[in-house]
Write an enzyme that holds these catalytic residues in place. Structure first.
Site, PDB file in Angstrom:
ATOM      1  N   ARG A  68       0.831  -1.202   0.000  1.00 29.48           N
ATOM      2  CA  ARG A  68       0.000   0.000   0.000  1.00 29.48           C
ATOM      3  C   ARG A  68       0.870   1.257   0.000  1.00 29.48           C
ATOM      4  O   ARG A  68       0.597   2.230  -0.703  1.00 29.48           O
ATOM      5  CB  ARG A  68      -0.909   0.004   1.231  1.00 29.48           C
ATOM      6  CG  ARG A  68      -1.794   1.232   1.311  1.00 29.48           C
ATOM      7  CD  ARG A  68      -2.622   1.268   2.570  1.00 29.48           C
ATOM      8  NE  ARG A  68      -3.477   0.098   2.675  1.00 29.48           N
ATOM      9  CZ  ARG A  68      -4.629  -0.051   2.016  1.00 29.48           C
ATOM     10  NH1 ARG A  68      -5.063   0.895   1.239  1.00 29.48           N
ATOM     11  NH2 ARG A  68      -5.353  -1.133   2.161  1.00 29.48           N
ATOM     12  N   MET A  93     -12.302   3.060  -5.669  1.00 31.51           N
ATOM     13  CA  MET A  93     -12.566   1.906  -4.822  1.00 31.51           C
ATOM     14  C   MET A  93     -11.283   1.387  -4.173  1.00 31.51           C
ATOM     15  O   MET A  93     -10.824   0.293  -4.478  1.00 31.51           O
ATOM     16  CB  MET A  93     -13.211   0.782  -5.653  1.00 31.51           C
ATOM     17  CG  MET A  93     -14.446   1.212  -6.402  1.00 31.51           C
ATOM     18  SD  MET A  93     -15.701   1.889  -5.314  1.00 31.51           S
ATOM     19  CE  MET A  93     -16.495   0.377  -4.856  1.00 31.51           C
ATOM     20  N   ILE A  95      -8.977   2.043  -0.284  1.00 30.98           N
ATOM     21  CA  ILE A  95      -8.784   2.831   0.937  1.00 30.98           C
ATOM     22  C   ILE A  95      -7.377   3.416   0.917  1.00 30.98           C
ATOM     23  O   ILE A  95      -6.416   2.742   0.531  1.00 30.98           O
ATOM     24  CB  ILE A  95      -9.043   1.958   2.179  1.00 30.98           C
ATOM     25  CG1 ILE A  95     -10.538   1.616   2.225  1.00 30.98           C
ATOM     26  CG2 ILE A  95      -8.622   2.678   3.452  1.00 30.98           C
ATOM     27  CD1 ILE A  95     -10.919   0.634   3.288  1.00 30.98           C
ATOM     28  N   LEU A  96      -7.276   4.676   1.306  1.00 29.66           N
ATOM     29  CA  LEU A  96      -5.964   5.334   1.268  1.00 29.66           C
ATOM     30  C   LEU A  96      -5.226   5.109   2.583  1.00 29.66           C
ATOM     31  O   LEU A  96      -5.815   5.158   3.655  1.00 29.66           O
ATOM     32  CB  LEU A  96      -6.168   6.832   1.035  1.00 29.66           C
ATOM     33  CG  LEU A  96      -6.901   7.182  -0.267  1.00 29.66           C
ATOM     34  CD1 LEU A  96      -7.265   8.656  -0.285  1.00 29.66           C
ATOM     35  CD2 LEU A  96      -6.041   6.829  -1.472  1.00 29.66           C
ATOM     36  N   ASN A 110     -14.223  13.006  -0.505  1.00 29.40           N
ATOM     37  CA  ASN A 110     -14.845  11.792  -1.020  1.00 29.40           C
ATOM     38  C   ASN A 110     -16.343  12.027  -1.096  1.00 29.40           C
ATOM     39  O   ASN A 110     -16.890  12.834  -0.348  1.00 29.40           O
ATOM     40  CB  ASN A 110     -14.550  10.613  -0.077  1.00 29.40           C
ATOM     41  CG  ASN A 110     -15.135   9.314  -0.602  1.00 29.40           C
ATOM     42  OD1 ASN A 110     -15.077   9.021  -1.808  1.00 29.40           O
ATOM     43  ND2 ASN A 110     -15.726   8.524   0.283  1.00 29.40           N
ATOM     44  N   HIS A 112     -20.009   9.882  -0.927  1.00 22.16           N
ATOM     45  CA  HIS A 112     -20.565   8.586  -0.561  1.00 22.16           C
ATOM     46  C   HIS A 112     -22.076   8.610  -0.804  1.00 22.16           C
ATOM     47  O   HIS A 112     -22.747   9.565  -0.415  1.00 22.16           O
ATOM     48  CB  HIS A 112     -20.264   8.284   0.916  1.00 22.16           C
ATOM     49  CG  HIS A 112     -20.747   6.937   1.326  1.00 22.16           C
ATOM     50  ND1 HIS A 112     -20.139   5.778   0.901  1.00 22.16           N
ATOM     51  CD2 HIS A 112     -21.805   6.556   2.076  1.00 22.16           C
ATOM     52  CE1 HIS A 112     -20.803   4.743   1.389  1.00 22.16           C
ATOM     53  NE2 HIS A 112     -21.813   5.192   2.103  1.00 22.16           N
ATOM     54  N   ASP A 148     -15.342   6.129   5.109  1.00 25.57           N
ATOM     55  CA  ASP A 148     -16.414   7.118   4.959  1.00 25.57           C
ATOM     56  C   ASP A 148     -16.729   7.831   6.279  1.00 25.57           C
ATOM     57  O   ASP A 148     -17.893   8.095   6.600  1.00 25.57           O
ATOM     58  CB  ASP A 148     -17.690   6.429   4.414  1.00 25.57           C
ATOM     59  CG  ASP A 148     -17.447   5.746   3.081  1.00 25.57           C
ATOM     60  OD1 ASP A 148     -16.757   6.340   2.234  1.00 25.57           O
ATOM     61  OD2 ASP A 148     -17.923   4.621   2.891  1.00 25.57           O
TER      62      ASP A 148
HETATM   63  C1  GRF Z   1     -20.978   7.082  -6.754  1.00 24.60           C
HETATM   64  O1  GRF Z   1     -22.234   6.610  -6.362  1.00 24.60           O
HETATM   65  C2  GRF Z   1     -20.182   7.535  -5.560  1.00 24.60           C
HETATM   66  O2  GRF Z   1     -20.972   8.063  -4.552  1.00 24.60           O
HETATM   67  C3  GRF Z   1     -19.540   6.243  -5.104  1.00 24.60           C
HETATM   68  O3  GRF Z   1     -19.213   5.577  -6.281  1.00 24.60           O
HETATM   69  C4  GRF Z   1     -20.089   5.981  -7.340  1.00 24.60           C
HETATM   70  C5  GRF Z   1     -19.239   6.472  -8.448  1.00 24.60           C
HETATM   71  O4  GRF Z   1     -19.977   6.802  -9.563  1.00 24.60           O
HETATM   72  N1  GRF Z   1     -18.429   6.529  -4.231  1.00 24.60           N
HETATM   73  P1  GRF Z   1     -19.274   7.500 -10.810  1.00 24.60           P
HETATM   74  O5  GRF Z   1     -18.053   6.645 -11.164  1.00 24.60           O
HETATM   75  O6  GRF Z   1     -18.903   8.887 -10.423  1.00 24.60           O
HETATM   76  O7  GRF Z   1     -20.325   7.448 -11.894  1.00 24.60           O
END
Ligand code: GRF
Length: 221
Positions: A68, A93, A95-96, A110, A112, A148
């Site tokens: 990492r 996708m 985690i940092l 970020n 969510h 998150d």
């Molecule tokens: C979004 O729903 C965001 O909230 C989540 O991942 C999705 C990404 O969508 N973290 P996109 O790639 O921006 O269309």
């Protein structure tokens, strides 16, 4: 003169949030410049969007790095080489690690797709729909070491219905994501954001005037 904030956008998938940021920069509402897009997925459609708008992009596949720290170090180098001031996670996708967080303190946002602190982590819309919540929404927050869990900058609420599927709820939420993420970045660009512990104060914004919402609507009371 309006100052532009230099963004580095981290993606893994479709990139619709990236697109809304690009569109709002192009239509002059967002004082920012996307210096680089980094994806940890070669097939991310977000890369196509970056190419179309002549934004430099960079692919970093997780498996190409032994640790990492190694991954984080490389990503820091790339972002710094593009003079990135604010890191924007848009469907990234991964985690940092602490190395990365320390390199950009309170400079990583970020989004969510839930009303945090409800439903953190993966499949938030599915979990919310299955839980039977009456409202859900989305949250832009600063990233910290948890999942998150960082200080909340802005949230949007949408109703959830008993016949919602993951997809119908996700689509309703996504529309609002595309509005609140550019807004959060613009607050940052205007240097209005002040963070004290978990509280994020946005200078110069009014108290929200929205009345309480009820779902289903009240009939008798
Ligand atoms: C979004 O729903 C965001 O909230 C989540 O991942 C999705 C990404 O969508 N973290 P996109 O790639 O921006 O269309």
């Amino acid at each position: 003169m309006r100052v532009k904030v230099n963004l580095g956008i981290l993606v893994s998938g479709s990139g619709s949030n990236l697109q809304s940021i690009i569109d709002n920069i192009e239509n002059g509402r967002l004082d920012a410049e996307i210096k680089v897009v980094i994806s940890n997925n070669t097939d991310a459609f977000a890369l196509e969007r970056a190419r179309k708008h002549h934004i430099p992009s960079f692919v970093m596949q997780n498996q190409d790095y032994i640790s990492r720290e190694d991954f984080d170090r490389k990503m820091i180098d790339v972002l710094k080489s593009y003079s990135v001031e604010l890191v924007v996670m848009a469907g990234f996708m991964r985690i940092l690690g602490s190395l990365f967080l320390d390199a950009f303190p309170m400079k990583i946002m970020n989004i969510h797709p839930a009303l945090l602190p409800s439903f953190p982590g993966m499949h938030a819309q599915k979990k919310a729909a299955e839980y039977g919540v009456r409202f859900s929404g989305c949250t832009v927050h600063f990233t910290d070491a948890g999942v998150d869990s960082g200080p909340i900058i802005i949230q949007a609420i949408v109703p959830a219905y008993t016949d919602d599927t993951e997809d119908t709820l996700a689509a309703r939420i996504l529309k609002e994501e595309h509005r609140i993420y550019p807004q959060a970045i613009q607050f940052y660009a205007e240097d209005r954001i002040e963070v004290t512990g978990r509280q994020v104060h946005i200078r110069g914004t009014d108290r929200v005037q929205a009345p309480p919402l009820h779902n289903p609507p009240l009939i008798t009371f």
